[in-house]
Design an enzyme around this catalytic site. Structure first.
Site, mmCIF file in Angstrom:
data_model
loop_
_atom_site.group_PDB
_atom_site.id
_atom_site.type_symbol
_atom_site.label_atom_id
_atom_site.label_comp_id
_atom_site.label_asym_id
_atom_site.label_seq_id
_atom_site.Cartn_x
_atom_site.Cartn_y
_atom_site.Cartn_z
ATOM 1 N N HIS A 1 7.856 -26.804 -0.105
ATOM 2 C CA HIS A 1 7.134 -27.894 -0.774
ATOM 3 C C HIS A 1 5.874 -27.366 -1.453
ATOM 4 O O HIS A 1 4.910 -28.085 -1.639
ATOM 5 C CB HIS A 1 6.799 -28.979 0.241
ATOM 6 C CG HIS A 1 8.030 -29.633 0.791
ATOM 7 N ND1 HIS A 1 8.403 -30.915 0.472
ATOM 8 C CD2 HIS A 1 9.009 -29.150 1.595
ATOM 9 C CE1 HIS A 1 9.550 -31.194 1.081
ATOM 10 N NE2 HIS A 1 9.934 -30.143 1.775
ATOM 11 N N LYS B 1 -14.319 1.386 -4.025
ATOM 12 C CA LYS B 1 -15.345 1.897 -3.105
ATOM 13 C C LYS B 1 -16.316 2.813 -3.840
ATOM 14 O O LYS B 1 -17.525 2.747 -3.630
ATOM 15 C CB LYS B 1 -14.689 2.689 -1.965
ATOM 16 C CG LYS B 1 -13.943 1.856 -0.956
ATOM 17 C CD LYS B 1 -13.605 2.752 0.246
ATOM 18 C CE LYS B 1 -12.464 2.232 1.056
ATOM 19 N NZ LYS B 1 -12.002 3.226 2.051
ATOM 20 N N GLU C 1 0.825 -1.215 0.000
ATOM 21 C CA GLU C 1 0.000 0.000 0.000
ATOM 22 C C GLU C 1 0.858 1.263 0.000
ATOM 23 O O GLU C 1 0.427 2.312 -0.469
ATOM 24 C CB GLU C 1 -0.927 -0.028 1.236
ATOM 25 C CG GLU C 1 -2.122 0.894 1.144
ATOM 26 C CD GLU C 1 -3.226 0.507 2.133
ATOM 27 O OE1 GLU C 1 -3.946 -0.470 1.879
ATOM 28 O OE2 GLU C 1 -3.359 1.175 3.165
#
Lengths: 457, 457
Positions: free
Chosen positions: B314, B428, B293
């Protein structure tokens, strides 16, 4: 068709015309090579026809019976395995039940996954979690020699021996082994002690093994309907059998072709698996192994990441929207609501949410998906959308098979063997040498480490 | 010095000569701009001097007192917050205690983090987790208007009201609010109901707020020594105050300079935060938000990932070893053993592990680190190693401050404002418009969505 691949949220970043024709033809060829065995690693395609065949075997019935035994006697099931020997089971258990499985289960044992770390603190945590509880072990290892797994098995066997004061009948009732059918130290030990054994198939890699005994025994112990899981996978096996050749004919081919397009023609470096359900986080870990280990070789491959929305829109969302344009997303969307929770009206409307009152949370989450996919596409991060009816065993089985097959086709498209993983051996070779393990091959590595790094081992 | 930055495992991928001198000078300049306020976003540097000052405030004392109250009365603490309002607290709680905190705690409440998803299933899960248990809410939101957070707060307030049959005295005793000091819907509601309030500082972003009330109240509720956490951060604040100018003078500058080197001069695209402790997984999530961010803007920034070894050797290990050479690692190593668990000898040595008998697991894990770092460096994936004495509150506090400061310097080096996050607003804006929220700005977005996408909303 349980699953649909949607391209509405790619912001126009889609192949067209001759380029598209060529891409889908390439995917078809890769698919044909997979079916015919003409591709690399053809001996590791056991998973391809497994979902339809396996439920008819004697072993499959034994898995279900063993799970009933374990559910009846165990308060805790310790699953000892690393990589493909635990990621699939953990992913399915959380996906079908909840990320809070251990805290919300009823009439099934708590399940902890170990044998996948060398952290002493993690062993100490597990000691506290099994303290005073009747625990059973399912150890999953092809050879029994994988270090993390062998260390944990030896450690928790000793805890069992302590708990039952060496009463071998009690101890032996609490160990279930999933290993090679014919050979290996673990098989030997199981035979000597009379532990029930299940088979790690030799013709599929760990990351392709979740629908075998490797994944199914722990999954069944969590009370999940493994018949439904296998039925979903078998339905996908039938649905994706015929190679496509053009978009819309085979979703595995389409997905492989579009990933290849972003990788080769749009210079994307990272693929993000994105979901809107926190209980899919572990499924993202399974997905990362599947694609990362299948494609990440010979300097190739998309780096696989995973995010959960809307959660991570407040974390990696900024990067996805405006950072380096090296990302695309594969978004998983569920089409049916599970609960029907709605927001209630609140007098005063202090938080200003009354405009949502009566709307289902499912609808709000779906709108968040739409808004996010549009915003990301506008920011030049395209989304491929996988629409799946619901989060249940059948559909998760379908999704697993879809990803497995698409991944194999995708690997062939970029020109690698999707079924090997030589790179995993590199650190192991150094580690065994540094730990002082006996053997010629370790001596050779020790000599190398001394020569190159001056390490005295 | 609590933390050391080691470059022994970079496989020679290090700046030298004039290039190194220039890089460390650039880092020094960025550091000076940060200290002087000459850099972008200077109003958001509240975190820079916070660790030394905050413990002397009245609020800090109130946090500790509130945590004692909550510990005494609550079986469950629901922390409602998204992004920076939960990642830091969750990271510290697991890092200092265990990834199994909720199942291994003693005398402290179970802590569940919500308000960070719109998944109805997650709400349903939490309903089961609070069923029949005395739960308290800590809602953390600057404005109270963040959708995920506001939805969860309204929802769980209604559950409290049901549980206590509308007895407002009982309800009001179980809500703690962390919000803006002076304004906002949440502050207003808190005042009206007499809920205790704590401050979300205005001069630091969410991802920089873990050592304020935002993180400290939940952390203290988990029984963690917040004084030690702050002391570690304050010690780091003192240690990293003076800009460096050459390697070894200031680890924040060094780390920023080396990240910049891999990003700009070695064409790395992804930085992987790697640890060897499963209880650091959530810390990796905090790290991803901090760097992603802060730097992911204007088409810039390393994509931040996180892995846990040996677990993920793995899984992503194959890609790291042999996939596209776009990765480097920042590896966290703890220098002191915590438990002293050793492997015991086993008669017969069926699993072939007796060569490790008597060796501590700590030592085996450390050897795995060395082997992995050497193998990855040989595969041209360099590791920067952060060596920290131990996994406790003091050292985690130090580490948090180290990353915060290094991240700010790093952001200045690539030429972005590390303290803003405009990109988070994009989804948003679309979402509020699509959800039918009232307001001129939403009408404008609706008109845009109709025009561009033909959406009728």
């Amino acid at each position: 068709m349980a699953l649909a691949l949607l391209t509405d949220y790619t912001g126009g970043q889609l192949p067209a015309g001759a380029q598209a024709a060529k891409l889908y033809a390439q995917a078809k060829q890769a698919h044909q090579d997979l079916e015919s065995g003409a591709g690399q690693g053809a001996g590791m395609r056991g998973w391809l026809k497994f979902p339809a065949e396996y439920p008819m075997t004697e072993e499959y019935g034994r898995i279900k019976a063993a799970a009933e035994e374990i559910k009846a006697k165990a308060e805790v099931l310790l699953v000892i395995g690393i990589g493909g020997s635990y990621l699939g089971a953990r992913a399915v258990i959380e996906a079908v039940t909840s990320r809070y499985y251990n805290e919300t289960r009823e009439n099934t044992p708590a399940i902890y996954f170990t044998g996948n770390t060398l952290s002493e603190s993690d062993f100490a945590d597990l000691d506290r979690l099994i303290e005073g509880r009747d625990f059973t072990i399912n150890v999953i290892s092809k050879s029994g020699k994988t270090l993390e797994c062998a260390v944990a098995f030896r450690y928790f066997k000793a805890r069992l021996a302590e708990k039952w004061a060496g009463d071998t009948a009690q101890i032996n009732k609490r160990i279930y082994v999933t290993t090679d059918e014919h050979k290996g130290a673990l098989l030997q030990e199981a035979k000597e002690n009379g532990w029930p054994t299940f088979v790690v198939p030799t013709d599929m890699g760990g990351r392709y093994s979740v629908l075998s005994a490797v994944g199914l025994l722990p999954i069944a112990c969590a009370g999940i309907d493994v018949d439904a899981l296998m039925a979903g996978a078998a339905a996908a096996q039938a649905a994706y059998k015929e190679p496509g050749g053009a978009f819309g004919e085979n979703a595995c081919d389409d997905y492989a072709a579009l990933r290849y397009y972003y990788y080769k023609h749009r210079r994307k470096a990272v693929e993000l698996f994105a979901g809107y359900e926190p209980s899919m986080v572990q499924f993202g870990e399974w997905y990362k192994q599947l694609f990362g280990e299948s494609e990440g070789k010979r300097g190739q491959g998309l780096f696989p990441g995973a995010v959960t929305f809307t959660t991570d829109l407040h974390s990696l969302g900024q990067y996805i929207q405006q950072g380096r344009r090296i990302l695309f997303e594969t978004v998983l969307r569920f089409e049916q609501a599970a609960n029907g929770i709605s927001l209630e009206e609140e007098p005063g409307d202090g938080d200003g949410l009354n405009y949502l009152a009566g709307k289902s949370l499912f609808e709000v989450n779906r709108t968040a998906f739409q808004a996010t996919a549009l915003a990301h596409a506008k920011g030049r991060c395209p989304s491929l959308v996988l629409a799946l009816p619901k989060r249940d065993a059948y559909n998760i089985g379908w999704l697993i098979y879809f990803f497995e097959k698409a991944c194999a086709i995708s690997g062939y498209m970029i020109g690698v063997n999707p079924f090997d993983q030589d790179g995993v051996e590199k650190y192991k070779n150094y580690m065994f040498a540094l730990l002082g393990k006996k053997g010629k091959e370790h001596n050779r590595v020790r000599a190398h480490l001394k020569r190159v790094y001056g390490l005295e081992v």
